[in-house]
Design a protein around this motif. Structure first.
Motif, PDB file in Angstrom:
ATOM      1  N   VAL A 164       0.840  -1.194   0.000  1.00  0.00           N
ATOM      2  CA  VAL A 164       0.000   0.000   0.000  1.00  0.00           C
ATOM      3  C   VAL A 164       0.879   1.249   0.000  1.00  0.00           C
ATOM      4  CG1 VAL A 164      -1.875  -1.152   1.256  1.00  0.00           C
ATOM      5  CG2 VAL A 164      -0.153   0.133   2.532  1.00  0.00           C
ATOM      6  N   ARG A 165       0.214   2.399  -0.164  1.00  0.00           N
ATOM      7  CA  ARG A 165       0.836   3.696   0.072  1.00  0.00           C
ATOM      8  C   ARG A 165      -0.079   4.456   1.025  1.00  0.00           C
ATOM      9  NH1 ARG A 165       2.729   7.351  -4.547  1.00  0.00           N
ATOM     10  NH2 ARG A 165       0.509   7.535  -4.937  1.00  0.00           N
ATOM     11  N   VAL A 166       0.534   5.294   1.858  1.00  0.00           N
ATOM     12  CA  VAL A 166      -0.222   6.134   2.785  1.00  0.00           C
ATOM     13  C   VAL A 166       0.269   7.565   2.620  1.00  0.00           C
ATOM     14  CG1 VAL A 166      -0.896   6.537   5.182  1.00  0.00           C
ATOM     15  CG2 VAL A 166      -0.336   4.219   4.444  1.00  0.00           C
ATOM     16  N   ARG A 167      -0.677   8.491   2.435  1.00  0.00           N
ATOM     17  CA  ARG A 167      -0.328   9.912   2.387  1.00  0.00           C
ATOM     18  C   ARG A 167      -0.540  10.483   3.780  1.00  0.00           C
ATOM     19  NH1 ARG A 167      -3.712  13.566  -1.438  1.00  0.00           N
ATOM     20  NH2 ARG A 167      -5.016  13.703   0.403  1.00  0.00           N
ATOM     21  N   HIS A 225       4.035   7.565   1.485  1.00  0.00           N
ATOM     22  CA  HIS A 225       4.938   6.559   2.043  1.00  0.00           C
ATOM     23  C   HIS A 225       4.461   5.190   1.547  1.00  0.00           C
ATOM     24  CE1 HIS A 225       6.511   9.436   5.066  1.00  0.00           C
ATOM     25  NE2 HIS A 225       5.283   9.928   4.982  1.00  0.00           N
ATOM     26  N   THR A 226       5.397   4.369   1.090  1.00  0.00           N
ATOM     27  CA  THR A 226       5.037   3.002   0.719  1.00  0.00           C
ATOM     28  C   THR A 226       5.097   2.132   1.968  1.00  0.00           C
ATOM     29  OG1 THR A 226       7.318   2.444   0.176  1.00  0.00           O
ATOM     30  CG2 THR A 226       5.916   3.217  -1.639  1.00  0.00           C
ATOM     31  N   GLY A 227       4.410   1.015   1.926  1.00  0.00           N
ATOM     32  CA  GLY A 227       4.450   0.124   3.072  1.00  0.00           C
ATOM     33  C   GLY A 227       3.707  -1.163   2.815  1.00  0.00           C
ATOM     34  N   THR A 228       3.683  -1.989   3.846  1.00  0.00           N
ATOM     35  CA  THR A 228       2.983  -3.272   3.815  1.00  0.00           C
ATOM     36  C   THR A 228       1.951  -3.274   4.928  1.00  0.00           C
ATOM     37  OG1 THR A 228       4.993  -4.335   3.005  1.00  0.00           O
ATOM     38  CG2 THR A 228       3.261  -5.773   3.880  1.00  0.00           C
ATOM     39  N   ALA A 229       0.707  -3.524   4.569  1.00  0.00           N
ATOM     40  CA  ALA A 229      -0.390  -3.514   5.540  1.00  0.00           C
ATOM     41  C   ALA A 229      -0.566  -4.898   6.159  1.00  0.00           C
ATOM     42  CB  ALA A 229      -1.676  -3.079   4.864  1.00  0.00           C
ATOM     43  N   HIS A 230      -0.892  -4.900   7.441  1.00  0.00           N
ATOM     44  CA  HIS A 230      -1.146  -6.135   8.181  1.00  0.00           C
ATOM     45  C   HIS A 230      -2.483  -6.001   8.897  1.00  0.00           C
ATOM     46  CE1 HIS A 230       3.062  -7.296   7.592  1.00  0.00           C
ATOM     47  NE2 HIS A 230       3.326  -6.016   7.820  1.00  0.00           N
ATOM     48  N   LEU A 231      -3.361  -6.960   8.702  1.00  0.00           N
ATOM     49  CA  LEU A 231      -4.634  -6.999   9.416  1.00  0.00           C
ATOM     50  C   LEU A 231      -4.387  -7.693  10.747  1.00  0.00           C
ATOM     51  CD1 LEU A 231      -6.887  -8.078   6.420  1.00  0.00           C
ATOM     52  CD2 LEU A 231      -6.268  -5.770   7.154  1.00  0.00           C
TER      53      LEU A 231
END
Length: 133
Positions: free
Chosen positions: A78-81, A87-93
């Motif tokens: 994902v990306r988060v503004r 910012h790029t990143g990896t989402a975890h539930l």
């Protein structure tokens, strides 16, 4: 899902369809960008949360029923503004995390809305890689 939860979901999604396109254009609005699980296109969702170190925390108001959560399940990249920077990143539930306790650590206005509207809350953590243009 209970009848009340279904009603909350319908009201919230109707509201979001109208206002999310406006909110995601606001330069300082926090936005989560996922990849559409069917289309493969970027999907941007305005939301509330908080950066803590190299992680961004949020609580999904409808858990696995939220479209962005379904997209994360298909592709966690994902990306988060945050404050106007991507910012790029990896989402975890995190289904084992207590979402009510987590909301107490997040911005009050958004947390109050999520508690009032939500049904089936789910904590999401995004491990951030770094800023991207």
């Amino acid at each position: 899902m209970s009848r009340r939860a279904e009603q909350k979901y319908r009201i919230a999604t109707a509201f979001q369809r109208r206002f999310n396109p406006l909110l995601r254009r606001l330069p300082l609005q926090t936005v989560l960008e996922t990849t559409g699980r069917t289309s493969g296109l970027p999907r941007r969702t305005p939301l509330g949360g908080r950066r803590v170190g190299d992680s961004f925390w949020l609580v999904s108001e409808f858990g696995e029923r939220s479209q962005y959560v379904r997209n994360i399940q298909a592709d966690p990249r994902v990306r988060v503004r945050i404050n106007g920077r991507w910012h790029t990143g990896t989402a975890h539930l995190l289904p084992d995390d207590d979402p009510i306790a987590r909301l107490r650590t997040l911005p009050r206005f958004n947390s109050t809305a999520v508690r009032a509207i939500g049904a089936g809350l789910l904590t999401v953590r995004v491990d951030l890689d770094g800023p991207r243009p």
